[in-house]
Design an enzyme around this catalytic site. Structure first.
Site, PDB file in Angstrom:
ATOM      1  CG  HIS A   1      -0.310  -0.140   2.535  1.00  0.00           C
ATOM      2  ND1 HIS A   1       0.164  -1.349   3.009  1.00  0.00           N
ATOM      3  CD2 HIS A   1      -0.077   0.757   3.533  1.00  0.00           C
ATOM      4  CE1 HIS A   1       0.664  -1.192   4.224  1.00  0.00           C
ATOM      5  NE2 HIS A   1       0.545   0.081   4.567  1.00  0.00           N
TER       6      HIS A   1
ATOM      7  CG  HIS B   1       1.182   5.273   4.179  1.00  0.00           C
ATOM      8  ND1 HIS B   1       0.411   5.183   5.317  1.00  0.00           N
ATOM      9  CD2 HIS B   1       1.884   4.120   4.116  1.00  0.00           C
ATOM     10  CE1 HIS B   1       0.648   4.027   5.922  1.00  0.00           C
ATOM     11  NE2 HIS B   1       1.545   3.360   5.216  1.00  0.00           N
TER      12      HIS B   1
END
Ligand code: ZN
Length: 137
Positions: free
Chosen positions: A101, A103
């Site tokens: 992922h 941010h």
């Protein structure tokens, strides 16, 4: 492809609720539930990959293009002065959920967060490091 026990795969399948901000093709983005600042958004690919090392380039491209769109939106929505984009890979780097992922973190002039502390190395040491890295590319 949902992976058993993966919190982000459960968010994708709606087994765990999230504040969704973006869904386009195979990319999905939602608010971090422990934000560094309000508007802190996580971007994931719908294909479960652990980290940058096993994520195919095509999937990374889709995530990064989404990061651009989402950065613009987060900056406007939160009236942020800046945006950090980060990716933690492996626990040693702070990765807590093993589903790759990005941010997107809105930043403000006086949000109290510090820049990463830099260390001092000699030009010779930097040259050695550059050579070591280039050999691996
Ligand atoms: Zn997953």
């Amino acid at each position: 492809v949902n992976v058993e026990g993966c919190i982000f795969c459960k968010i994708l399948s709606k087994d765990i609720p999230s504040e969704t901000v973006y869904e386009h093709g195979n990319v999905f983005a939602f608010l971090d539930n422990r934000p560094i600042n309000r508007g802190h958004t996580l971007i994931i690919h719908k294909h479960h990959h652990e980290d940058i090392f096993d994520t195919p380039e095509e999937d990374l491209k889709e995530m990064m293009v989404a990061a651009k769109h989402i950065s613009i939106a987060v900056r406007m929505a939160m009236k942020a002065d800046g945006i950090n984009i980060g990716m933690n890979n492996k626990p040693a780097a702070g990765q807590a959920v093993m589903h790759a992922h990005l941010h997107v973190i809105p930043r403000f002039e006086k949000d109290g967060l510090k820049h990463w502390p830099g260390k001092n190395y000699s030009p010779e040491e930097l040259k050695i490091d550059a050579e070591l890295i280039k050999k691996e590319l």
